[in-house]
Design an enzyme around this catalytic site. Structure first.
Site, PDB file in Angstrom:
ATOM      1  N   CYS A   1       0.796  -1.233   0.145  1.00 25.72           N
ATOM      2  CA  CYS A   1      -0.081   0.036   0.197  1.00 25.72           C
ATOM      3  C   CYS A   1       0.947   1.192  -0.090  1.00 25.72           C
ATOM      4  CB  CYS A   1      -0.858  -0.022   1.202  1.00 25.72           C
ATOM      5  SG  CYS A   1      -1.958  -1.623   1.234  1.00 25.72           S
TER       6      CYS A   1
ATOM      7  N   LYS B   1       6.720   6.544   2.049  1.00 26.92           N
ATOM      8  CA  LYS B   1       7.600   5.722   2.848  1.00 26.92           C
ATOM      9  C   LYS B   1       8.431   4.726   2.086  1.00 26.92           C
ATOM     10  CE  LYS B   1       3.922   5.868   6.402  1.00 26.92           C
ATOM     11  NZ  LYS B   1       2.998   6.508   5.338  1.00 26.92           N
TER      12      LYS B   1
ATOM     13  N   ASP C   1       1.125  -1.377  -4.769  1.00 26.51           N
ATOM     14  CA  ASP C   1      -0.311  -0.521  -4.602  1.00 26.51           C
ATOM     15  C   ASP C   1      -1.291  -1.231  -5.484  1.00 26.51           C
ATOM     16  OD1 ASP C   1      -0.773   2.167  -2.751  1.00 26.51           O
ATOM     17  OD2 ASP C   1      -2.204   1.920  -4.616  1.00 26.51           O
TER      18      ASP C   1
ATOM     19  N   ASP D   1      -3.159  -6.227  -5.778  1.00 27.31           N
ATOM     20  CA  ASP D   1      -3.998  -6.323  -4.228  1.00 27.31           C
ATOM     21  C   ASP D   1      -3.173  -6.957  -3.392  1.00 27.31           C
ATOM     22  OD1 ASP D   1      -5.550  -6.653  -2.303  1.00 27.31           O
ATOM     23  OD2 ASP D   1      -7.329  -7.389  -3.532  1.00 27.31           O
TER      24      ASP D   1
ATOM     25  N   ASP E   1       1.255  -0.050   5.361  1.00 30.99           N
ATOM     26  CA  ASP E   1       0.902   1.161   5.853  1.00 30.99           C
ATOM     27  C   ASP E   1      -0.604   1.171   4.858  1.00 30.99           C
ATOM     28  OD1 ASP E   1       1.063   3.796   6.649  1.00 30.99           O
ATOM     29  OD2 ASP E   1       1.228   4.664   4.704  1.00 30.99           O
TER      30      ASP E   1
ATOM     31  N   CYS F   1      -2.891   5.855   9.574  1.00 33.99           N
ATOM     32  CA  CYS F   1      -2.923   7.352  10.109  1.00 33.99           C
ATOM     33  C   CYS F   1      -4.151   7.472  10.584  1.00 33.99           C
ATOM     34  CB  CYS F   1      -2.560   8.186   8.817  1.00 33.99           C
ATOM     35  SG  CYS F   1      -3.778   8.102   7.488  1.00 33.99           S
TER      36      CYS F   1
HETATM   37  C1  LIG Z   1      -2.450   5.308   3.248  1.00 33.94           C
HETATM   38  S1  LIG Z   1      -2.104   5.311   1.736  1.00 33.94           S
HETATM   39  C2  LIG Z   1      -0.375   4.888   1.676  1.00 33.94           C
HETATM   40  C3  LIG Z   1       0.417   6.063   1.850  1.00 33.94           C
HETATM   41  C4  LIG Z   1       1.948   5.444   1.567  1.00 33.94           C
HETATM   42  N1  LIG Z   1       2.229   4.297   2.383  1.00 33.94           N
HETATM   43  C5  LIG Z   1       3.099   6.522   1.593  1.00 33.94           C
HETATM   44  O1  LIG Z   1       3.656   6.534   2.568  1.00 33.94           O
HETATM   45  O2  LIG Z   1       2.966   7.356   0.891  1.00 33.94           O
HETATM   46  C6  LIG Z   1      -3.109   3.770   1.407  1.00 33.94           C
HETATM   47  C7  LIG Z   1      -2.548   3.227   0.017  1.00 33.94           C
HETATM   48  O3  LIG Z   1      -3.279   1.971  -0.178  1.00 33.94           O
HETATM   49  C8  LIG Z   1      -3.575   1.707  -1.407  1.00 33.94           C
HETATM   50  N2  LIG Z   1      -4.423   0.108  -1.407  1.00 33.94           N
HETATM   51  C9  LIG Z   1      -5.644   0.519  -0.937  1.00 33.94           C
HETATM   52  N3  LIG Z   1      -6.114  -1.091  -1.064  1.00 33.94           N
HETATM   53  C10 LIG Z   1      -5.372  -1.841  -1.182  1.00 33.94           C
HETATM   54  C11 LIG Z   1      -5.122  -2.967  -1.541  1.00 33.94           C
HETATM   55  N4  LIG Z   1      -5.989  -4.162  -1.470  1.00 33.94           N
HETATM   56  N5  LIG Z   1      -3.707  -3.432  -2.100  1.00 33.94           N
HETATM   57  C12 LIG Z   1      -2.722  -2.520  -2.319  1.00 33.94           C
HETATM   58  N6  LIG Z   1      -2.980  -1.353  -2.094  1.00 33.94           N
HETATM   59  C13 LIG Z   1      -3.956  -0.838  -1.511  1.00 33.94           C
HETATM   60  C14 LIG Z   1      -4.153   2.744  -1.858  1.00 33.94           C
HETATM   61  O4  LIG Z   1      -4.198   2.765  -3.217  1.00 33.94           O
HETATM   62  C15 LIG Z   1      -3.375   3.940  -1.362  1.00 33.94           C
HETATM   63  O5  LIG Z   1      -2.413   4.295  -2.169  1.00 33.94           O
END
Ligand SMILES: C[S@@+](CC[C@H](N)C(=O)[O-])C[C@H]1O[C@@H](n2cnc3c(N)ncnc32)[C@H](O)[C@@H]1O
Length: 457
Positions: A270, A276, A291, A317, A332, A385
């Site tokens: 994610c 990060k 992601d 996913d 995250d 967060c």
């Molecule tokens: C909190 S943000 C992440 C911020 C990132 N870690 C950073 O530090 O910049 C959550 C991310 O999770 C992704 N996401 C949501 N469901 C997901 C899944 N099932 N598998 C992978 N990524 C996912 C979203 O697209 C989003 O970019």
């Protein structure tokens, strides 16, 4: 893909049309602000709405002062939304038709300027009425808009002076939850912090002290450089050279909890937009950033390119991705983001209590898969967060209860700059907007992050 496209643009730059005359520019800034607030009322996230071609072209057409004004109007309207909505409810006898979101947004943005900003009330009022008159669907409400805006100017200041602003601008359900989790005093203090525009926090590749001096910021104990919030970050020294990236000080901590990652294979699950990922890559980790969202994943590549860092970027996913066995994994997870309302005040309008339960379920699936991706003896850091216990400690409590093959490795104060108040009794990281107080409120606070560190058995 290893790395991607160019810096910091997010697609082709919109053409800059000729500058409008000053009086129209004042109107254009207000129109843009009202359009963005209307987009939030229509269910959009503000960040997404600001990336739309129309909004980007409208920003590009404004001079820097009006661009900053439009941003400030949107921010103030959303931060003070509870108070503004209450006043509108008082001044308008029959509720506005629900579908008239631009009309509502035009009124809200006008009241935000008149009651909470240092702008000419006359200009704000006149331009607010003009916005309504110029919008075909809102125009029949022009006289009402005029009356409401005038009345707000006369009666509003005394009415808002009597408000408990922190309370009124926080949805009841969030206030109840935070009171239960952190006590009434802390819940109120969190809500108060959410009224203030937060600092601009920067993570640097190296020489944090040198960059703090060059940028005129303060150096936080774990290396974040903190500045009073700034309009155009691209204009700051070091941006185009890729020396630093924007990241809340609290958001810089989960990657640090992985320990020394130099030369290690690290999965960043994610990962978009890659704050990060950048931390891990800058520390020498060989990162695979995963992601599910293609557009957001492109941003990881853009950001890394500017920083001169590299990662393998995978669009998948993370709940069922089987990409190998890693020395360390950072998850995250997507969450209700109630810890970042200072930075994203639109979140207080769009979120519902059910979101927390839905996201907690997704986090559970992501965590279960993340454990499979860590080699025995390797480290897993889970972070969100969110201020909500279901999206933090309760996830870890469940894992330990079902005897998942992990054990907790408590966070040590020296890993968080000696700030033991950021560590829970169980040894997890728990930052709150009330942490890191400062006499200057523009330099105070942290986003609300939770992180737990686990060892794979
Ligand atoms: C909190 S943000 C992440 C911020 C990132 N870690 C950073 O530090 O910049 C959550 C991310 O999770 C992704 N996401 C949501 N469901 C997901 C899944 N099932 N598998 C992978 N990524 C996912 C979203 O697209 C989003 O970019």
């Amino acid at each position: 893909m290893r790395q991607a496209s160019t810096t910091p643009s997010r697609g082709p730059r919109p053409k800059r049309p000729p500058a409008p005359p000053p009086e129209q520019a004042g109107l254009a800034a207000r129109k843009l602000a009202a359009d963005l607030v209307a987009a939030v009322h229509g269910g959009r996230m503000l960040d997404g709405a600001m990336e739309d071609d129309g909004a980007r072209a409208a920003f590009a057409a404004l001079d820097p002062r009006d661009r900053a004004l439009a941003r400030a109007i949107v921010g103030t309207t959303l931060r003070r939304h509870g108070q503004i909505a209450r006043l509108l409810g008082r001044f308008i006898e029959r509720p506005l038709p629900g579908e008239r979101i631009f009309l509502r947004a035009a009124l809200e943005t006008a009241l935000a300027q008149i009651l909470f900003m240092e702008v000419s009330d006359h200009a704000a009022g006149a331009l607010g009425v003009e916005l309504v008159a110029n919008d075909r669907a809102s125009a029949p409400w022009k006289n009402l808009a005029n009356a409401v805006i005038r009345r707000a100017g006369r009666e509003g200041p005394a009415l808002i002076a009597a408000d408990d602003a922190a309370r009124v601008n926080t949805p009841d359900w969030l206030m109840r939850r935070w009171t239960e989790a952190y006590g009434a005093g802390t819940a109120k203090a969190i809500a108060t912090m959410n009224l203030v525009e937060p600092s601009l926090d920067i993570s640097v590749k190296s020489d944090a002290a040198g960059w703090a001096e060059k940028l005129g910021g303060v150096l936080l104990p774990w290396g974040t450089v903190r500045l009073v919030s700034h309009g155009a970050i691209e204009k700051l020294p070091g941006f185009h050279e890729g020396e630093w990236w924007v990241q809340d000080a609290a958001a810089a901590l989960p990657a640090r909890l992985l320990g020394d990652v130099a030369g290690l294979a690290v999965a960043d699950l994610c990962a978009a937009p890659g704050g990060k990922t950048a931390s891990i890559a800058a520390a020498g980790g060989k990162v695979t950033a995963v992601d599910v969202n293609r557009r957001r994943s492109e941003r990881i590549g853009e950001n890394l390119e500017r920083l001169g860092l590299a990662a393998d970027i995978v669009i998948a996913d993370a709940a069922d991705w089987r990409g190998g066995s890693f020395d360390a994994v950072l998850l995250d997870a997507p969450c209700s983001a109630t810890g970042t309302l200072r930075r994203h005040p639109d979140g207080a309008i769009g979120k519902r209590p059910g979101d927390v339960a839905d996201l907690a379920l997704l986090q559970r699936r992501l965590l279960d898969n993340a454990i499979r991706l860590v080699r025995p003896g390797g480290t897993l850091v889970f972070s969100t967060c969110s201020l909500e216990p279901e999206e933090g400690p309760e996830q870890i409590r469940r894992l330990l209860m079902i005897d998942a093959p992990v054990e907790r490795i408590p966070v040590r104060p020296e890993e968080v700059g000696g700030h033991a108040e950021l560590i829970t009794a169980d040894g997890d990281l728990r930052t709150l907007p009330v942490h890191l107080p400062n006499d200057d409120p523009r330099l105070a606070g942290l986003d609300g992050f939770y992180a737990a560190r686990l060892r794979r058995l």
